[in-house]
Design an enzyme around this catalytic site. Structure first.
Site, PDB file in Angstrom:
ATOM      1  N   HIS A  18       0.842  -1.208   0.000  1.00  0.00           N
ATOM      2  CA  HIS A  18       0.000   0.000   0.000  1.00  0.00           C
ATOM      3  C   HIS A  18       0.878   1.259   0.000  1.00  0.00           C
ATOM      4  O   HIS A  18       0.607   2.214  -0.728  1.00  0.00           O
ATOM      5  CB  HIS A  18      -0.869   0.065   1.268  1.00  0.00           C
ATOM      6  CG  HIS A  18      -1.930  -0.985   1.401  1.00  0.00           C
ATOM      7  ND1 HIS A  18      -2.032  -1.796   2.512  1.00  0.00           N
ATOM      8  CD2 HIS A  18      -2.953  -1.359   0.583  1.00  0.00           C
ATOM      9  CE1 HIS A  18      -3.079  -2.597   2.382  1.00  0.00           C
ATOM     10  NE2 HIS A  18      -3.655  -2.361   1.219  1.00  0.00           N
ATOM     11  N   LYS A  42     -16.169  -7.182   5.882  1.00  0.00           N
ATOM     12  CA  LYS A  42     -14.873  -7.871   5.846  1.00  0.00           C
ATOM     13  C   LYS A  42     -14.368  -8.261   7.236  1.00  0.00           C
ATOM     14  O   LYS A  42     -13.323  -8.891   7.345  1.00  0.00           O
ATOM     15  CB  LYS A  42     -13.827  -6.968   5.172  1.00  0.00           C
ATOM     16  CG  LYS A  42     -13.771  -7.121   3.665  1.00  0.00           C
ATOM     17  CD  LYS A  42     -12.440  -6.607   3.159  1.00  0.00           C
ATOM     18  CE  LYS A  42     -12.169  -6.995   1.732  1.00  0.00           C
ATOM     19  NZ  LYS A  42     -10.874  -6.470   1.276  1.00  0.00           N
ATOM     20  N   ARG A  91      -2.027  -5.935  -8.185  1.00  0.00           N
ATOM     21  CA  ARG A  91      -0.881  -6.782  -7.870  1.00  0.00           C
ATOM     22  C   ARG A  91      -0.696  -7.827  -8.949  1.00  0.00           C
ATOM     23  O   ARG A  91       0.230  -7.805  -9.732  1.00  0.00           O
ATOM     24  CB  ARG A  91      -1.078  -7.467  -6.516  1.00  0.00           C
ATOM     25  CG  ARG A  91      -0.969  -6.517  -5.366  1.00  0.00           C
ATOM     26  CD  ARG A  91      -1.571  -7.074  -4.125  1.00  0.00           C
ATOM     27  NE  ARG A  91      -3.026  -7.049  -4.191  1.00  0.00           N
ATOM     28  CZ  ARG A  91      -3.815  -7.222  -3.162  1.00  0.00           C
ATOM     29  NH1 ARG A  91      -3.307  -7.473  -1.975  1.00  0.00           N
ATOM     30  NH2 ARG A  91      -5.113  -7.158  -3.292  1.00  0.00           N
ATOM     31  N   SER A 129      -2.783  -7.822   3.015  1.00  0.00           N
ATOM     32  CA  SER A 129      -2.993  -7.712   4.461  1.00  0.00           C
ATOM     33  C   SER A 129      -3.434  -9.065   5.021  1.00  0.00           C
ATOM     34  O   SER A 129      -3.000  -9.478   6.094  1.00  0.00           O
ATOM     35  CB  SER A 129      -4.073  -6.672   4.764  1.00  0.00           C
ATOM     36  OG  SER A 129      -3.735  -5.422   4.223  1.00  0.00           O
TER      37      SER A 129
HETATM   38  P1  ADP Z   1      -9.837  -3.728  -0.384  1.00  0.00           P
HETATM   39  O1  ADP Z   1     -10.374  -4.242   0.901  1.00  0.00           O
HETATM   40  O2  ADP Z   1     -10.643  -2.654  -1.014  1.00  0.00           O
HETATM   41  O3  ADP Z   1      -9.329  -4.770  -1.352  1.00  0.00           O
HETATM   42  P2  ADP Z   1      -7.163  -3.294   0.475  1.00  0.00           P
HETATM   43  O4  ADP Z   1      -6.836  -2.576   1.717  1.00  0.00           O
HETATM   44  O5  ADP Z   1      -6.927  -4.738   0.459  1.00  0.00           O
HETATM   45  O6  ADP Z   1      -8.593  -2.908   0.074  1.00  0.00           O
HETATM   46  O7  ADP Z   1      -6.377  -2.648  -0.738  1.00  0.00           O
HETATM   47  C1  ADP Z   1      -6.638  -1.356  -1.222  1.00  0.00           C
HETATM   48  C2  ADP Z   1      -6.102  -1.238  -2.612  1.00  0.00           C
HETATM   49  O8  ADP Z   1      -4.696  -1.470  -2.567  1.00  0.00           O
HETATM   50  C3  ADP Z   1      -6.656  -2.256  -3.608  1.00  0.00           C
HETATM   51  O9  ADP Z   1      -6.705  -1.643  -4.865  1.00  0.00           O
HETATM   52  C4  ADP Z   1      -5.627  -3.348  -3.583  1.00  0.00           C
HETATM   53  O10 ADP Z   1      -5.604  -4.053  -4.825  1.00  0.00           O
HETATM   54  C5  ADP Z   1      -4.366  -2.537  -3.413  1.00  0.00           C
HETATM   55  N1  ADP Z   1      -3.277  -3.295  -2.802  1.00  0.00           N
HETATM   56  C6  ADP Z   1      -3.308  -4.069  -1.701  1.00  0.00           C
HETATM   57  N2  ADP Z   1      -2.111  -4.631  -1.463  1.00  0.00           N
HETATM   58  C7  ADP Z   1      -1.286  -4.193  -2.454  1.00  0.00           C
HETATM   59  C8  ADP Z   1       0.081  -4.447  -2.814  1.00  0.00           C
HETATM   60  N3  ADP Z   1       0.831  -5.293  -2.125  1.00  0.00           N
HETATM   61  N4  ADP Z   1       0.553  -3.835  -3.897  1.00  0.00           N
HETATM   62  C9  ADP Z   1      -0.224  -3.013  -4.634  1.00  0.00           C
HETATM   63  N5  ADP Z   1      -1.505  -2.762  -4.384  1.00  0.00           N
HETATM   64  C10 ADP Z   1      -2.043  -3.333  -3.304  1.00  0.00           C
END
Ligand code: ADP
Length: 163
Positions: A18, A42, A91, A129
């Site tokens: 992130h 979630k 990703r 996460s």
């Molecule tokens: P959500 O619950 O909406 O999926 P996340 O907190 O998991 O939200 O992620 C928010 C955004 O960041 C999403 O677009 C997700 O694809 C992206 N994201 C999460 N982890 C990574 C990572 N390791 N690299 C790039 N983008 C990421």
């Protein structure tokens, strides 16, 4: 004209992946609002306030970045902030289907709002996460995946579970 973007997510908790996306966005746009979704379905490990606090700490050295939380439909929130660009991270191919569906649905609801995708550094592209929490639960060293204060918060949360 200055360009403001919103980077929404659950951030349960924020990871180095992130942070990489936030840094990239802040190099291109004038203002990046990282928006933490309450997202109760979630069942996040951390409360929305805890997630906002961790994101705020992680971006404290980035002056174009602010952090807040939001509830409800993303598009309504984006409109209320008078923002027209949403940033999401991509990703793997596995993210693509869901993100594509969501971007097209959001476009149908709000044709004036655009979704922009950014790819993280290759060595963050497998981070999520969810996986980090699972690995931590099994005793793995997660220090290369999250800032050290996040690692401490995960450990603290886990030691409180079941108490
Ligand atoms: P959500 O619950 O909406 O999926 P996340 O907190 O998991 O939200 O992620 C928010 C955004 O960041 C999403 O677009 C997700 O694809 C992206 N994201 C999460 N982890 C990574 C990572 N390791 N690299 C790039 N983008 C990421």
């Amino acid at each position: 004209m200055s360009t403001k973007v919103i980077y929404p997510g659950t951030f349960d908790p924020i990871t180095n992946g992130h942070i990489d996306i936030i840094e990239r966005a802040s190099r291109i746009y004038d203002k990046v609002i990282v928006s933490v979704a309450e997202n109760d379905p979630k069942k996040p490990m951390f409360s929305v306030q805890e997630r906002v606090d961790m994101v705020s700490k992680a971006v404290s050295n980035m002056d174009r970045v602010t952090v807040e939380s939001f509830k409800g439909l993303l598009i309504d929130y984006v409109r209320s902030k008078k923002v027209r660009v949403v940033v999401r991270g991509l990703r793997m191919i596995s993210d693509f289907e869901y993100e594509f569906q969501m971007a097209l649905m959001n476009r149908k609801i709000a044709p004036d709002i655009e979704t922009i995708f950014m790819m993280p550094k290759a060595n963050y592209s497998y981070l999520s996460s969810k996986l980090i929490k699972e690995a931590a639960q099994l005793g793995a060293d997660i220090s290369v995946f999250v800032p050290s204060f996040v690692e401490k918060e995960i450990k603290r949360k886990m030691s409180n579970i079941g108490k």
